[in-house]
Design a protein around this motif. Structure first.
Motif, PDB file in Angstrom:
ATOM      1  N   ASP A 108       7.503 -26.869 -12.822  1.00 31.07           N
ATOM      2  CA  ASP A 108       8.712 -27.820 -12.626  1.00 31.07           C
ATOM      3  C   ASP A 108       9.162 -27.785 -11.364  1.00 31.07           C
ATOM      4  OD1 ASP A 108      10.833 -29.715 -12.976  1.00 31.07           O
ATOM      5  OD2 ASP A 108      12.218 -28.335 -14.105  1.00 31.07           O
ATOM      6  N   LYS A 109       8.426 -28.929 -10.486  1.00 32.30           N
ATOM      7  CA  LYS A 109       8.593 -29.111  -9.006  1.00 32.30           C
ATOM      8  C   LYS A 109      10.381 -29.442  -8.909  1.00 32.30           C
ATOM      9  CE  LYS A 109       5.583 -31.085  -6.773  1.00 32.30           C
ATOM     10  NZ  LYS A 109       4.576 -32.278  -6.343  1.00 32.30           N
ATOM     11  N   LYS A 110      11.009 -29.903  -9.579  1.00 31.20           N
ATOM     12  CA  LYS A 110      12.229 -30.228  -9.198  1.00 31.20           C
ATOM     13  C   LYS A 110      13.092 -28.998  -8.849  1.00 31.20           C
ATOM     14  CE  LYS A 110      12.536 -32.880 -13.040  1.00 31.20           C
ATOM     15  NZ  LYS A 110      13.209 -33.802 -14.064  1.00 31.20           N
ATOM     16  N   LYS A 111      12.718 -27.881  -9.739  1.00 25.29           N
ATOM     17  CA  LYS A 111      13.689 -26.604  -9.414  1.00 25.29           C
ATOM     18  C   LYS A 111      13.503 -26.256  -8.152  1.00 25.29           C
ATOM     19  CE  LYS A 111      14.001 -25.331 -14.299  1.00 25.29           C
ATOM     20  NZ  LYS A 111      13.721 -24.320 -15.370  1.00 25.29           N
ATOM     21  N   ILE A 112      12.169 -26.343  -7.706  1.00 28.18           N
ATOM     22  CA  ILE A 112      11.965 -25.750  -6.521  1.00 28.18           C
ATOM     23  C   ILE A 112      12.375 -26.649  -5.352  1.00 28.18           C
ATOM     24  CG2 ILE A 112       9.736 -25.352  -4.894  1.00 28.18           C
ATOM     25  CD1 ILE A 112      10.026 -23.502  -7.027  1.00 28.18           C
ATOM     26  N   ARG A 113      12.261 -28.032  -5.479  1.00 28.66           N
ATOM     27  CA  ARG A 113      13.001 -28.917  -4.480  1.00 28.66           C
ATOM     28  C   ARG A 113      14.545 -28.662  -4.302  1.00 28.66           C
ATOM     29  NH1 ARG A 113      10.179 -33.268  -7.140  1.00 28.66           N
ATOM     30  NH2 ARG A 113       8.173 -33.668  -6.027  1.00 28.66           N
ATOM     31  N   LYS A 114      15.103 -28.518  -5.412  1.00 29.65           N
ATOM     32  CA  LYS A 114      16.736 -28.311  -5.478  1.00 29.65           C
ATOM     33  C   LYS A 114      16.971 -27.008  -4.765  1.00 29.65           C
ATOM     34  CE  LYS A 114      20.421 -27.485  -8.672  1.00 29.65           C
ATOM     35  NZ  LYS A 114      20.829 -27.478  -9.839  1.00 29.65           N
ATOM     36  N   VAL A 115      16.119 -26.010  -4.847  1.00 31.87           N
ATOM     37  CA  VAL A 115      16.319 -24.630  -4.097  1.00 31.87           C
ATOM     38  C   VAL A 115      16.219 -24.653  -2.589  1.00 31.87           C
ATOM     39  CG1 VAL A 115      15.775 -22.172  -3.841  1.00 31.87           C
ATOM     40  CG2 VAL A 115      16.166 -23.281  -5.940  1.00 31.87           C
ATOM     41  N   ASP A 134      11.231 -19.241 -12.300  1.00 32.74           N
ATOM     42  CA  ASP A 134      12.100 -20.050 -13.228  1.00 32.74           C
ATOM     43  C   ASP A 134      11.463 -21.305 -13.485  1.00 32.74           C
ATOM     44  OD1 ASP A 134      14.179 -20.739 -15.080  1.00 32.74           O
ATOM     45  OD2 ASP A 134      15.255 -21.822 -13.234  1.00 32.74           O
ATOM     46  N   ALA A 135      10.267 -21.891 -12.480  1.00 32.68           N
ATOM     47  CA  ALA A 135       9.641 -23.177 -12.462  1.00 32.68           C
ATOM     48  C   ALA A 135       8.474 -23.019 -13.396  1.00 32.68           C
ATOM     49  CB  ALA A 135       9.340 -23.691 -11.081  1.00 32.68           C
ATOM     50  N   ALA A 158      13.377 -19.084  -7.997  1.00 36.61           N
ATOM     51  CA  ALA A 158      13.262 -20.488  -8.675  1.00 36.61           C
ATOM     52  C   ALA A 158      11.695 -20.627  -8.859  1.00 36.61           C
ATOM     53  CB  ALA A 158      13.601 -21.662  -7.432  1.00 36.61           C
ATOM     54  N   ILE A 169       6.657 -22.699 -16.637  1.00 39.39           N
ATOM     55  CA  ILE A 169       6.986 -23.028 -17.964  1.00 39.39           C
ATOM     56  C   ILE A 169       5.736 -22.705 -18.888  1.00 39.39           C
ATOM     57  CG2 ILE A 169       8.128 -24.671 -19.765  1.00 39.39           C
ATOM     58  CD1 ILE A 169       9.445 -25.992 -17.364  1.00 39.39           C
TER      59      ILE A 169
END
Length: 146
Positions: free
Chosen positions: A20-27, A141-142, A138, A144
């Motif tokens: 999940d790249k969204k989690k990395i971008r957010k962090v 967590d990313a 992150a 999955i």
């Protein structure tokens, strides 16, 4: 003649792993803003700086030029002063970091502007451990498993 070696790594019970790249971008955005705030804090005091100190804030141009930008992929964040129209034709954060030598027969020391402390590296060093831990968490967590 040597024999080849084959290594296979697999996950027991999972046929594939999604990321999940969204989690990395957010962090990365959050960590970039945190380091940006620290760098701006270092140049925020209103006074003329002396050689070896952090640049002082006179007009706020340098303070406003410190930006944080996450790459398109989301795996890189760049925090640095950007050239703005307020700076005119010269990128003066470079003059503050490297200094400016006097020309010809001018009196005094060899410097017209003596080098200032590098506020960007200090800001990164102050926030390094927190940022590294957040990015590691992150990344963990990313992943999955499916």
């Amino acid at each position: 003649m040597s024999d080849g070696v084959e290594v296979h790594v697999g996950w027991t019970g999972h046929s594939r792993i999604d990321f999940d790249k969204k989690k990395i971008r957010k962090v990365m955005r959050a960590r970039g803003r945190d380091i940006q705030k620290e760098a701006r804090r270092l140049v925020a005091w209103r006074a003329l700086s002396r050689p070896g100190e952090y640049p002082g804030r006179d007009s706020g141009t340098l303070w406003r030029s410190i930006k944080s930008k996450v790459s398109r992929s989301g795996f890189l964040v760049r925090i640095a002063p950007q050239k703005t129209p307020e700076m005119g034709k010269d990128f003066y954060p470079a003059f503050l970091w490297y200094g400016v030598r006097r020309q010809g027969g001018e009196q005094g020391s060899g410097w017209r502007i003596e080098p200032r402390e590098n506020y960007m590296t200090v800001a990164l060093d102050k926030r390094r451990e927190v940022s590294e831990n957040a990015i590691k968490a992150a990344l963990k967590d990313a992943l999955i498993p499916r």
